[in-house]
Every structure is written in structure tokens, then in C-alpha cells.
Design an enzyme around this catalytic site. Structure first.
Site, PDB file in Angstrom:
ATOM      1  N   GLY A  28       0.663  -1.252  -0.021  1.00 34.87           N
ATOM      2  CA  GLY A  28      -0.045  -0.063  -0.067  1.00 34.87           C
ATOM      3  C   GLY A  28       0.879   1.348  -0.009  1.00 34.87           C
ATOM      4  O   GLY A  28       2.141   1.068  -0.210  1.00 34.87           O
ATOM      5  N   ASN A  29       0.260   2.281   0.307  1.00 34.06           N
ATOM      6  CA  ASN A  29       1.037   3.397   0.375  1.00 34.06           C
ATOM      7  C   ASN A  29       0.353   4.637   1.186  1.00 34.06           C
ATOM      8  O   ASN A  29      -0.719   4.145   1.714  1.00 34.06           O
ATOM      9  CB  ASN A  29       1.394   4.312  -1.007  1.00 34.06           C
ATOM     10  CG  ASN A  29      -0.016   4.735  -1.611  1.00 34.06           C
ATOM     11  OD1 ASN A  29      -0.659   5.416  -1.040  1.00 34.06           O
ATOM     12  ND2 ASN A  29      -0.513   4.173  -2.718  1.00 34.06           N
ATOM     13  N   ARG A  30       0.903   5.546   1.527  1.00 37.30           N
ATOM     14  CA  ARG A  30       0.511   6.438   2.833  1.00 37.30           C
ATOM     15  C   ARG A  30      -0.609   7.535   2.356  1.00 37.30           C
ATOM     16  O   ARG A  30      -0.895   8.342   3.164  1.00 37.30           O
ATOM     17  CB  ARG A  30       1.622   7.080   3.457  1.00 37.30           C
ATOM     18  CG  ARG A  30       2.694   6.261   3.805  1.00 37.30           C
ATOM     19  CD  ARG A  30       3.772   6.875   4.445  1.00 37.30           C
ATOM     20  NE  ARG A  30       3.772   7.850   5.467  1.00 37.30           N
ATOM     21  CZ  ARG A  30       4.617   8.346   6.212  1.00 37.30           C
ATOM     22  NH1 ARG A  30       5.960   8.167   5.825  1.00 37.30           N
ATOM     23  NH2 ARG A  30       4.433   9.480   6.918  1.00 37.30           N
ATOM     24  N   ALA A  99      -3.323   7.893  -5.186  1.00 36.92           N
ATOM     25  CA  ALA A  99      -2.085   7.458  -5.411  1.00 36.92           C
ATOM     26  C   ALA A  99      -1.959   5.961  -5.784  1.00 36.92           C
ATOM     27  O   ALA A  99      -2.052   5.053  -4.892  1.00 36.92           O
ATOM     28  CB  ALA A  99      -1.385   7.615  -3.950  1.00 36.92           C
TER      29      ALA A  99
END
Ligand code: C5P
Length: 234
Positions: A28-30, A99
Site C-alpha cells: 500500500g502507500n500513505r 495514489a
């Protein structure tokens, strides 16, 4: 401007995507989704009909927004393309604030990956995801305005200008992440909006809700001007 986007259909993507590795793990990402959700709300406030394709975030849906929840980049791609192709209802603007993962595991492991005795490393094979934004910009039913985001840690302007050209966008909103209190998880942000012919505008630092309003004012101006020019040429 109230009702500047009346009669317009705006499609927004927001949040991260999660790429499943096995039943319990993912990449995943932030991204918090706050910027994209604020953009969707600002578009509704200006009278647009808004569809928000949201990655896995637990934010409340802005009033008046139609929300489609997805998890992976592939699911986001399918949802966005389906919205673009709705007959007799073209999208006027696409704002890609999500994102989206650039890479996803080549294969999903049906059962939890185990630590192997004696093996200190694990190699995951990743494959590129489809670039949703670039596909929207070259789609047969391309929205009149295609806006991308570029979250960069360094050389923000150069990378963002590159993406503007390569992905055939009308505008790109660049923000510096990984430094200071603005960016991914924060309530505040600073956006550098870049366009063709040297267009450059800084929005913020300010709350993401405030920045979203200013960005939507810019987008409304462009859509209105473009419509007037098209009508004059008819
Ligand atoms: O190339 P990069 O991932 O930095 O570009 C960011 C922009 O491209 C964002 O607007 C993001 O929503 C979009 N994007 C996309 N599909 C991908 C990767 C990025 O739509 N697979």
C-alpha cells in the site's frame, strides 16, 4: 463561484490502492484520500455531478457525491473506464488524485506465504499496473480537462512537467511529500499547478479543503473558457 460547474460531470479518483500479496498482506502507500475527497466536495459545491472512485480509506462520503469503493489499481482502472464510457453522459473533467500503485504482485498467493527455514530473503515479482490517468487522457471519450497529481520527494517541477507532457494532461498538481507537515497524511498542503505554455500557480500552504476550492475555481474557469471558445467556433 456558485454553480460554475452546473451541468458538468466530474470524475475524481482518491486514496491509495492496496495490492494483495496473499490473504493477509498487501502493498500500500500513505495516501489518506483527504485531497481527493476535498476535491469531490468542492466540485459538488460548484454544482457539478460528481463521481468519486475511492481506494481503501475510511473517510465519510461528501454530501451529494456518488462514491464507488475499490481496493486495487486494477479495480480502480475498471471503475474509472466504466464511468468514462457511460453513453450520453460524457465526463467534462477527470481529476486523478489517487495514489495508484505503480506495481502489483505478479501473482496472488492463495494461502499465507510462509517463512522458509534457512531462507533469509524473499523475492516478490512485481508487474507494472495500467496507467489510468494516461489512458483517460487518450480515451476516445476523453474528458475536456484531464488533471493529474504528482507526489515527488525531489525535483518536483521537472518531474511534474515531464508527466504533464508524457501523460498528455491539461494540468498537473505537484506536491512535495516526505518533507515537513504537508503532503500525504496531513490536513494541509501546498500545490504547484502546472499547465502548458508556462502556466504555473501555487495554491497554499493551506488546508486541503481550501486548496481544493481554489483548484476547482481554476478548473471551472478553464471549462467555461473552453466552452465559450468552442461555441464561438461553431
Ligand atoms: O507516474 P506517477 O504515478 O507519479 O503519476 C501520478 C499520477 O498518475 C496521479 O494523478 C495518479 O492518480 C496517476 N496514476 C494512474 N495510474 C497509475 C499510476 C498513476 O492513474 N497506474
Amino acid at each position: 463561484m456558485i454553480n460554475a460547474l452546473a451541468g458538468c460531470r466530474v470524475l475524481v479518483s482518491a486514496g491509495p490502492t492496496f495490492e494483495d500479496i496473499d490473504p493477509v498482506r498487501f502493498l500500500g502507500n500513505r495516501s489518506s484520500g483527504k485531497m481527493g475527497f476535498a476535491i469531490a466536495a468542492a466540485a459538488v459545491e460548484r454544482g457539478a455531478q460528481v463521481c468519486l472512485v475511492a481506494g481503501p480509506v475510511s473517510l465519510p462520503t461528501p454530501v451529494g457525491v456518488t462514491r464507488i469503493d475499490v481496493r486495487s489499481a486494477a479495480q480502480m482502472h475498471t471503475a474509472v473506464m466504466a464511468q468514462l464510457s457511460i453513453e450520453h453522459s460524457p465526463c467534462d473533467a477527470y481529476i486523478g488524485a489517487a495514489a495508484v500503485a505503480d506495481f502489483t504482485p505478479q501473482a496472488f498467493a492463495g494461502s499465507k506465504l510462509k517463512k522458509m527455514p534457512g531462507e533469509d530473503t524473499l523475492t516478490l515479482e512485481l508487474v507494472k499496473t495500467r496507467d489510468i490517468l494516461a489512458e483517460v487522457a487518450t480515451h476516445a471519450q476523453r474528458p475536456r480537462l484531464v488533471v493529474g497529481f504528482a507526489a515527488e520527494t525531489d525535483d518536483v517541477v521537472a518531474y511534474a512537467r515531464g508527466k504533464l507532457q508524457r501523460k498528455r494532461l491539461d494540468l498537473i498538481c505537484a506536491n512535495r511529500v516526505g518533507v515537513g507537515a504537508t503532503g500525504f497524511e496531513s490536513d494541509d498542503n501546498t500545490l504547484l499547478v502546472l499547465g502548458h505554455e508556462g502556466f504555473q500557480r501555487t495554491l497554499g500552504p493551506a488546508a486541503k479543503t481550501e486548496i481544493a476550492g481554489r483548484l476547482l475555481d481554476l478548473i471551472s474557469e478553464r471549462l467555461i473558457t473552453e466552452r465559450l471558445v468552442t461555441e464561438r467556433l461553431r
